[in-house]
Design a protein around this motif. Structure first.
Motif, mmCIF file in Angstrom:
data_model
loop_
_atom_site.group_PDB
_atom_site.id
_atom_site.type_symbol
_atom_site.label_atom_id
_atom_site.label_comp_id
_atom_site.label_asym_id
_atom_site.label_seq_id
_atom_site.Cartn_x
_atom_site.Cartn_y
_atom_site.Cartn_z
ATOM 1 N N ASP A 7 18.031 -1.631 12.730
ATOM 2 C CA ASP A 7 19.012 -2.460 13.265
ATOM 3 C C ASP A 7 20.227 -1.645 14.085
ATOM 4 O OD1 ASP A 7 18.166 -4.558 12.205
ATOM 5 O OD2 ASP A 7 19.604 -4.422 10.414
ATOM 6 N N LEU A 35 21.361 -2.449 18.159
ATOM 7 C CA LEU A 35 22.723 -2.535 18.413
ATOM 8 C C LEU A 35 23.048 -2.042 19.654
ATOM 9 C CD1 LEU A 35 25.854 -3.388 17.804
ATOM 10 C CD2 LEU A 35 26.038 -1.276 16.512
ATOM 11 N N ASP A 61 18.180 -5.244 8.202
ATOM 12 C CA ASP A 61 19.098 -6.130 7.699
ATOM 13 C C ASP A 61 20.282 -5.481 7.039
ATOM 14 O OD1 ASP A 61 20.317 -8.602 7.495
ATOM 15 O OD2 ASP A 61 19.512 -8.836 5.472
ATOM 16 N N SER A 100 24.584 -6.564 10.284
ATOM 17 C CA SER A 100 23.701 -7.161 11.350
ATOM 18 C C SER A 100 24.182 -8.517 11.894
ATOM 19 C CB SER A 100 22.325 -6.984 10.825
ATOM 20 O OG SER A 100 22.171 -7.627 9.871
ATOM 21 N N LEU A 155 22.198 -10.639 14.617
ATOM 22 C CA LEU A 155 20.847 -10.245 14.854
ATOM 23 C C LEU A 155 19.883 -10.764 13.872
ATOM 24 C CD1 LEU A 155 19.173 -7.874 16.482
ATOM 25 C CD2 LEU A 155 19.802 -6.317 14.388
ATOM 26 N N THR A 158 16.522 -10.088 12.080
ATOM 27 C CA THR A 158 15.905 -8.579 11.531
ATOM 28 C C THR A 158 15.332 -8.925 10.312
ATOM 29 O OG1 THR A 158 16.774 -6.597 10.885
ATOM 30 C CG2 THR A 158 18.031 -8.544 9.861
#
Length: 356
Positions: free
Chosen positions: A267, A271, A295, A299, A306, A308
């Motif tokens: 993650d 980002l 996760d 996130s 996101l 994930t």
């Protein structure tokens, strides 16, 4: 002139029963005498064993408090050959997975009445690991959990002491040790299939460092999933788990109009990738869909939130402790790999492939 000795002076002169007991190391026999019970009952209360009625237990605890009694856990451990401590060797605390796995181990160990002794190893070499096991032996632990992260056991460059009860996290050495790992391949397949199902021709991959076992597992599964689907396999883009490396890779990927979907190996890199795409005018998910892995708690607060692959680090830690204690209690080492399932968490960073 004769001095009159008061009550306070008299107690001090004679040592005072309470003060004398507190100054000295109270024994189990002292507690038993004050509580009016047997030493065996004191032992059972001290060790939390069942079978002591509540009134007696309260009386024994009150006597312990009055005498400032402290059970000699070290002596008990030496007598029983058990220290109720698990050692953890780790090569880095800079990654989310290692930190959260360690948290899961510590929590599960505490629930079992065990403490955790952490021993970071700066350089993952045979000599360093051998030295770490030696130091943990001096600290008296019942078992050792090794959070590997890098390819050492896999390559045969590292061996662990055969007489120590060992559990390894994140490794491919299940033929020699008890291994607990997240289902890296399964989580990756879910991510790739999700993106292909949204109509993307293929999926680009922002991989983790080449010496990481987890990163290699995810890369292999990404490639296999594309090949099984009959899709082209794009050139690999590699980062180092950090958001900054994801940003640098994102600047490169943003210049490729054919890149409409990216699977990032964690993650943090996702980002950085989101930031680079935004700066280059590539909208997410309208132009490029992005999936991460882990996760992390933040996130869901990325922009956009996101999509994930969720890893259950607490369950990984629990199963590590479970395996370690099972080996300790049975007095036998275990072999084999336990995989903890993942699940895909779909949020707003993925969408249909752009038209045309």
């Amino acid at each position: 002139m004769r001095k009159t000795v008061g009550a306070t002076d008299s107690a001090a002169a004679h040592g005072g029963t309470g003060s004398r007991r507190r100054r000295q190391n109270a024994s189990m026999a002292d507690v038993a005498r004050v509580a009016g019970v047997s030493s065996q009952t004191v032992s059972r209360v001290s060790n939390g064993f069942p079978g002591v009625n509540e009134e007696t237990r309260v009386r024994v605890l009150a006597a312990m408090k009055e005498l400032d009694y402290r059970p000699n856990s070290a002596a008990r451990a030496l007598k029983r050959g058990k220290f109720h401590t698990i050692g953890v060797i780790t090569f880095t605390l800079s990654t989310t997975g290692n930190v959260r796995t360690l948290e899961g181990i510590a929590t599960s160990a505490a629930q079992e009445g065990y403490a955790v002794t952490l021993l970071p190893v700066a350089v993952p070499t045979q000599d360093e690991v051998r030295g770490a096991f030696s130091r943990l032996g001096e600290l008296a632990v019942d078992a050792v959990i090794v959070i590997m992260e890098v390819h050492l056991l896999d390559s045969g460059r590292l061996t662990l002491p055969p007489h120590v009860q060992v559990v390894v996290v994140d490794s491919d050495a299940g033929d020699r040790f008890a291994v607990v790992d997240t289902d890296q391949a399964g989580g990756t397949r879910d991510a790739v299939r999700h993106l292909l199902g949204l109509g993307h021709e293929t999926v680009w991959h922002l991989a983790g460092p080449s010496d990481s076992y987890a990163a290699q597992r995810r890369t292999d599964a990404w490639r296999t999933a594309l090949e099984e689907a009959g899709r082209p396999v794009p050139a690999l883009v590699r980062g180092d788990w950090s958001a900054e490396s994801g940003y640098r890779a994102g600047l490169e990927l943003a210049e490729r109009p054919e890149c409409t979907a990216v699977f990032a190996a964690n993650d943090q890199m996702a980002l950085g990738l989101l930031r680079a795409l935004h700066q280059r005018g590539r909208r997410v998910p309208e132009d490029v869909s992005v999936i991460g892995f882990d996760d992390i708690p933040e996130s869901g607060s990325f922009l956009p939130p996101l999509t994930t692959v969720h890893q259950d680090f607490a369950e990984v830690g629990r199963r590590c402790v479970e395996s370690a204690l099972r080996q300790v209690r049975q007095g036998e080492s275990e072999r084999g790999t336990t995989l903890v399932p993942t699940r895909l968490v779909v949020r707003e960073s993925t969408g249909p492939a752009p038209r045309g």
